[in-house]
Design a protein around this motif. Sequence first.
Motif, short mmCIF file in Angstrom:
data_model
loop_
_atom_site.label_atom_id
_atom_site.label_comp_id
_atom_site.label_asym_id
_atom_site.label_seq_id
_atom_site.Cartn_x
_atom_site.Cartn_y
_atom_site.Cartn_z
N PRO A 371 21.78 34.42 7.22
CA PRO A 371 21.48 33.12 7.83
C PRO A 371 22.59 32.10 7.64
O PRO A 371 22.66 31.12 8.40
CB PRO A 371 20.20 32.69 7.12
N ARG A 372 23.46 32.30 6.64
CA ARG A 372 24.52 31.32 6.40
C ARG A 372 25.45 31.19 7.59
O ARG A 372 26.04 30.12 7.81
CB ARG A 372 25.30 31.71 5.14
N THR A 373 25.58 32.27 8.36
CA THR A 373 26.46 32.21 9.53
C THR A 373 25.88 31.35 10.65
O THR A 373 26.60 31.02 11.60
CB THR A 373 26.72 33.63 10.06
N MET A 374 24.60 30.99 10.53
CA MET A 374 23.95 30.21 11.58
C MET A 374 23.83 28.73 11.24
O MET A 374 23.29 27.95 12.03
CB MET A 374 22.55 30.78 11.85
N LEU A 375 24.31 28.33 10.08
CA LEU A 375 24.17 26.94 9.66
C LEU A 375 24.84 25.98 10.62
O LEU A 375 24.37 24.84 10.80
CB LEU A 375 24.73 26.75 8.25
N ALA A 376 25.91 26.42 11.25
CA ALA A 376 26.62 25.54 12.18
C ALA A 376 25.79 25.20 13.41
O ALA A 376 26.09 24.23 14.12
CB ALA A 376 27.94 26.18 12.60
N ASP A 377 24.74 25.99 13.67
CA ASP A 377 23.90 25.75 14.85
C ASP A 377 22.79 24.74 14.59
O ASP A 377 22.03 24.41 15.50
CB ASP A 377 23.28 27.07 15.33
N SER A 378 22.67 24.28 13.35
CA SER A 378 21.62 23.33 13.01
C SER A 378 21.92 21.96 13.59
O SER A 378 23.09 21.56 13.71
CB SER A 378 21.46 23.22 11.49
N ARG A 379 20.86 21.23 13.92
CA ARG A 379 21.01 19.89 14.48
C ARG A 379 20.03 18.96 13.78
O ARG A 379 18.85 19.26 13.66
CB ARG A 379 20.72 19.89 15.98
N VAL A 380 20.52 17.81 13.32
CA VAL A 380 19.67 16.82 12.67
C VAL A 380 19.71 15.52 13.45
O VAL A 380 20.76 15.09 13.92
CB VAL A 380 20.11 16.59 11.20
N GLU A 429 17.16 22.98 3.76
CA GLU A 429 17.66 24.09 4.56
C GLU A 429 18.65 24.93 3.79
O GLU A 429 18.58 26.17 3.78
CB GLU A 429 18.32 23.54 5.83
N ALA A 430 19.59 24.28 3.11
CA ALA A 430 20.63 25.01 2.38
C ALA A 430 20.04 25.87 1.27
O ALA A 430 20.48 27.01 1.04
CB ALA A 430 21.65 24.03 1.81
N ILE A 431 19.03 25.34 0.57
CA ILE A 431 18.39 26.11 -0.50
C ILE A 431 17.72 27.36 0.06
O ILE A 431 17.86 28.46 -0.49
CB ILE A 431 17.38 25.22 -1.25
N LEU A 432 17.01 27.21 1.18
CA LEU A 432 16.38 28.38 1.81
C LEU A 432 17.42 29.41 2.23
O LEU A 432 17.27 30.61 1.97
CB LEU A 432 15.58 27.93 3.03
N VAL A 433 18.46 28.94 2.87
CA VAL A 433 19.45 29.85 3.43
C VAL A 433 20.21 30.58 2.33
O VAL A 433 20.40 31.81 2.37
CB VAL A 433 20.41 29.07 4.35
#
Length: 640
Positions: A371-380, A429-433
Amino acid sequence: MRANRLDPAEEPVRVSGGLQRTGPLQSGLSQLEWLSYRSGGHGSLPNLSWVVTVPDGLPDDAVSEVVSTLLLRHEALRTTFDADADGRPRQSVHENVVAALPRVEGEASRHLFAEAPFDVASGPPVRFGRTSRGDLIFSIAHIAVDGTGAWIVVSDLTELLAARAQGREARLSATVPQPIDRALHEQEGGRRRVETALGYWTRALGDFPVTVLPVSRGRPGADVVRADLESPAGGLALAVLQRKLAATPASIFTAAVYTALAVQFGRERLGLSLTWSYREFPATREMVAAVFRDMPLIVDLAGQPSFSEVLRRLRKAVLIAGRHMGFDVLEFHESAGRIEAERGGFLPGPEAISCTLDGIEWEAAEPGSDPRTMLADSRVSIERTNGFADVCNLYISAYAEEGRLHIHSRIDASVVGARDSAGLVKLIEAILVHASASGDLTFPGAESLASDPWRPEARWARVDGVWVDLDFLTARLQEHPSVHHADVREEHDRLTARVSTDLEPWELRDFLLSTDNGRNAVLSPHHFVIRRPDGGTVAGSGVDRPMLAPRGAAEQALRDAVAEANDLAGPTMAGTYLTVGGRLHLAPRVLSLLLDSGFEGIAVTDLRRPTSLVALAGRLRRSGNARVLRDAQTTIGGEN
């Protein structure tokens, strides 16, 4: 702004026929909503609304018959809510409800249909309509249903419509549990369990953390900062962790929240109100009624536990607390109010967590998925709001849409800012990932993920595990007109206030606890050292209070109302409403008697506070024509 009430002539649902039966109100969210309706003429929580698709070709009369079948099936939809002769909550089930299905077209009409308040004392708590496409739209008052109850209505409507369109029998259970039966069980056969649960929570609440956030300068009416993070990586991480840790997504997410809060605000013990639709299976599984209640959940994070250890401690805490969920909500809040008065802490707004993740089909994680490779796709996204539902210090929730996890936070903007709110959802999110990468995460590893954790500045002290702004308490004390000088300091892990005044310690403590500072927590010093104008010194905790008689018309009116409503003999004005023996279900009667005597200005929420009757009387003001005002349902407070 609250929506306008519908024109009674246009109200699409009304009771019809005789009264089927009456009974007490089941314990749950409905009790608090009842208090709000009885004291202010409206509920404190928004209505629940839904649109249900009507199958193509189903005639209007068939749709009307389906609605009638639903109304006969669930007594909660044919119920009015008032009080019995003793002032206790009562529900009355009517034999029939006539439901018109008006067209609800246009955004303004739909908004009014969904949000207009109900007159639950004389009419049903539900209305139905048809959209421009012909689908069914309904709105139900929160006093009648919780979220699970509304979903039962949706499911039953959907099945009844489908069965009618297909010419078959509806696949519904033969009988459903009804709210009055549940309430009678709680008051009779279940009373021993209620008393056991209340005993447990009375002990637990005495050690409940005052707040998660720093005790700081909250402002009345302050905005809320809302942060919403759409996280494809979080959804995948939950799927991975669910398999590796053999835990539910809701538990995993909640453990991540507790870890993130511990990191962000430097806490070792955290207590949140866990939103919990309390349904005993099978007793209340299909009951359309507000059995929802919040469960305080304390998790100890001492010793820098790993993520899997936080999860283990969380699950144990949930099991222990869950065994004691059968409490009476009004009695629970009475206990909480008395405890707050004893310990000198007050949290006016909730700090809660809610996640609706169970039962969701997450996409299966491919072998080796990271999942770490998908962090860039997150939007806040961030916004500031100040609406009807923004009554919280801190609220964190999670839900899923198409496999994407949404992490949502709302935080008092006068305590922490947009950066803190955005940082918190990103940290969750970071803790989960990162935990999903190996199935665990060390606490120092979680700390390293925090980009900008909150840290105290000058004049902060860590007391009872929470950061307290000493200057805030000092400034607040100096606002009292009789205080010439004040200084609050930490001495031996306790707060000491040194004050120059002719007041008593209990009066200073009461003044702090009566602070109307928005949603923020208040924590009174443990010790007061008072220097008198004549050079003498008085010291004390402020816990001991004298027997005080009323002074002035406002104090006399308040004591008379409290005494008459609760059948008390001369309550001391130095005590709080709850500590002198006041009952919450009689609070609307107190407000009514005050209005009859020509005073208004306090609400049920004020009576729940750890504030003396003297301080409450100081909030009262003369009203106009009291009886006319009450009959017109002018708001004298409410649960906002």
